[in-house]
Design a protein around this motif. Structure first.
Motif, PDB file in Angstrom:
ATOM      1  N   LEU A  81       0.804  -1.215   0.000  1.00 34.98           N
ATOM      2  CA  LEU A  81       0.000   0.000   0.000  1.00 34.98           C
ATOM      3  C   LEU A  81       0.840   1.269   0.000  1.00 34.98           C
ATOM      4  O   LEU A  81       0.451   2.272  -0.587  1.00 34.98           O
ATOM      5  CB  LEU A  81      -0.923  -0.010   1.228  1.00 34.98           C
ATOM      6  N   TYR A  82       1.998   1.240   0.667  1.00 34.58           N
ATOM      7  CA  TYR A  82       2.784   2.463   0.798  1.00 34.58           C
ATOM      8  C   TYR A  82       4.003   2.495  -0.118  1.00 34.58           C
ATOM      9  O   TYR A  82       4.979   3.188   0.164  1.00 34.58           O
ATOM     10  CB  TYR A  82       3.189   2.669   2.262  1.00 34.58           C
ATOM     11  N   GLU A  83       3.953   1.747  -1.210  1.00 33.18           N
ATOM     12  CA  GLU A  83       4.957   1.850  -2.262  1.00 33.18           C
ATOM     13  C   GLU A  83       4.239   2.229  -3.551  1.00 33.18           C
ATOM     14  O   GLU A  83       3.177   1.682  -3.856  1.00 33.18           O
ATOM     15  CB  GLU A  83       5.704   0.528  -2.425  1.00 33.18           C
ATOM     16  N   SER A  84       4.823   3.152  -4.301  1.00 33.79           N
ATOM     17  CA  SER A  84       4.138   3.650  -5.497  1.00 33.79           C
ATOM     18  C   SER A  84       3.828   2.514  -6.470  1.00 33.79           C
ATOM     19  O   SER A  84       2.723   2.454  -7.037  1.00 33.79           O
ATOM     20  CB  SER A  84       4.970   4.731  -6.182  1.00 33.79           C
ATOM     21  N   GLY A  85       4.784   1.593  -6.668  1.00 34.17           N
ATOM     22  CA  GLY A  85       4.532   0.476  -7.566  1.00 34.17           C
ATOM     23  C   GLY A  85       3.378  -0.384  -7.101  1.00 34.17           C
ATOM     24  O   GLY A  85       2.546  -0.845  -7.906  1.00 34.17           O
ATOM     25  N   GLY A  86       3.318  -0.622  -5.796  1.00 34.45           N
ATOM     26  CA  GLY A  86       2.225  -1.401  -5.245  1.00 34.45           C
ATOM     27  C   GLY A  86       0.889  -0.715  -5.421  1.00 34.45           C
ATOM     28  O   GLY A  86      -0.129  -1.355  -5.720  1.00 34.45           O
ATOM     29  N   ARG A  87       0.865   0.587  -5.260  1.00 34.74           N
ATOM     30  CA  ARG A  87      -0.390   1.330  -5.416  1.00 34.74           C
ATOM     31  C   ARG A  87      -0.858   1.339  -6.863  1.00 34.74           C
ATOM     32  O   ARG A  87      -2.069   1.296  -7.132  1.00 34.74           O
ATOM     33  CB  ARG A  87      -0.202   2.751  -4.884  1.00 34.74           C
TER      34      ARG A  87
END
Length: 395
Positions: free
Chosen positions: A12-18
């Motif tokens: 949730l708190y990584e741009s790629g993950g989002r």
């Protein structure tokens, strides 16, 4: 339609993950089945995240040791076997590599291409060809290695001989990548780089680095204070030195820098520049952004829609940017951003001063930028763009 997303993160708190989370959310309509392969270990907070209860996610850590990487070029290793089994069992109609970069084993591309699926590659940065990652060298944009001559990275001293195995991997991946069915590009500048890479224009389709604008569901009341803000990666391609030079000439204005990684407070010798380490989305960064007069994003690489930029637009903050990468396609000066030509320190400084003094202009640009963000990331629009790319090739 069965859709397989291959990604580095789903956190949730990584741009790629989002990005991947939002793409997954968008695709789960019209009876589509979406499965994720995340090429990393499970996080400690895995069991606390409902995303993993609501979606089918397989963690497939890819070993990065030199021997592991070398072995994957010659034999079918554990990772390749597991990836092949997932593809064979799921039988996807589309395999979307989000993102396409140096972390994906080249044999994954072979397995994908040998399946019946349509193979889609989506670069987010320049890691797919650039050893340094952002196509930026000696203060300028650089695409010398994009045509496949990766040895230029050595001759131009972008890396050392220790990186030779990585350069060989890039070369092998390059040849396999060109067999993909479609490349998703976030902007016209990336189109040109992909052309140099060898991708035919007909195989390039526009699609942004998707941003979930519901990320911040509730925002605290804005209490505008007398400072400007920069946050994110504090390095050359993000224009950090530009800000040093700009604020050295604006001693009466204040800049707060919130770096992603630790940056020595001694980096700046100017009293009007404050470096604040250790602040992120979980402990106050959103408030710091909300209270700033404007967000400064002096990226000099051929940038995509960086998440720091999207976050600023979401919080209705005016932005000052250089006219590079995706900025050329989506922003107009004094309409939805203050847009300055690259390395024009004088104009960048003047834009900051004008925003500082003109409250009406700040509000107008902020509102227009917010509307631009919502339009680009409209889920219905993004869904249509993705599905049109996933559809089988015409026979």
């Amino acid at each position: 339609m069965n859709i397989l997303l291959v990604c580095e993160s789903s956190h949730l708190y990584e741009s790629g993950g989002r990005v991947v989370r939002y793409i997954t959310q968008i695709l789960k309509r019209d009876e589509n089945k979406v499965k994720l392969i995340v090429l990393s270990e499970k996080r400690d907070d895995y069991n606390l995240d409902n995303f993993y209860n609501e979606n089918e996610v397989i963690f497939l850590p890819v070993r990065q040791g030199l021997w592991n990487r070398f072995s994957r070029l010659l034999v079918t290793t554990k990772e390749i076997r597991e990836f092949t089994d997932i593809v064979n069992n799921f039988q996807p109609d589309a395999i979307h590599f989000a993102s396409f970069d140096h972390t994906k084993p080249s044999q994954f591309l072979t397995v994908a291409k040998n399946s019946q699926a349509k193979v889609i590659l989506q670069p987010w940065t320049m890691h797919f060809y650039c050893t340094q990652g952002f196509g930026f060298r000696n203060g300028k944009q650089c695409s010398l290695c994009a045509n496949g001559n990766y040895w230029k990275a050595l001759s131009n001293k972008c890396t050392t001989i220790r990186a030779i195995p990585s350069l060989i991997e890039k070369s092998i991946t390059h040849k396999k990548a060109l067999k993909a069915d479609l490349f998703l590009s976030s902007n016209s500048a990336l189109d040109s780089i992909l052309n140099r890479y060898g991708v035919a224009t007909k195989k390039i389709q526009r699609f942004p680095i998707a941003f979930d604008y519901t990320f911040l569901k509730k925002q605290s009341e804005q209490n505008e204070e007398d400072y400007f803000i920069f946050y994110g990666q504090a390095n050359a391609h993000k224009g950090l030195q530009v800000l040093m030079e700009v604020f050295s000439k604006l001693p009466d204005l204040k800049l707060k820098i919130y770096p992603m990684a630790y940056l020595s407070p001694d980096f700046s010798r100017y009293k009007n520049i404050e470096i604040i380490n250790g602040v992120n989305w979980q402990n106050g960064l959103s408030t710091a952004i909300l209270n700033a007069k404007a967000v400064l994003m002096p990226s000099l690489w051929s940038t995509s829609t960086e998440y720091a930029l999207c976050e600023a637009l979401l919080m209705k903050k005016p932005v000052v940017i250089f006219n590079v990468g995706v900025h050329k396609d989506i922003f107009k000066n004094r309409v939805n951003a203050m847009v300055v030509e690259p390395d024009d320190i004088k104009s960048f400084s003047e834009a900051i001063v004008e925003l500082d003094q003109n409250n009406e202009l700040r509000n107008y640009i902020a509102e227009s930028g917010y509307k631009t963000l919502l339009d680009i990331n409209n889920p219905n629009k993004l869904y249509k763009q993705l599905i049109s790319g996933y559809l089988p090739k015409e026979s």
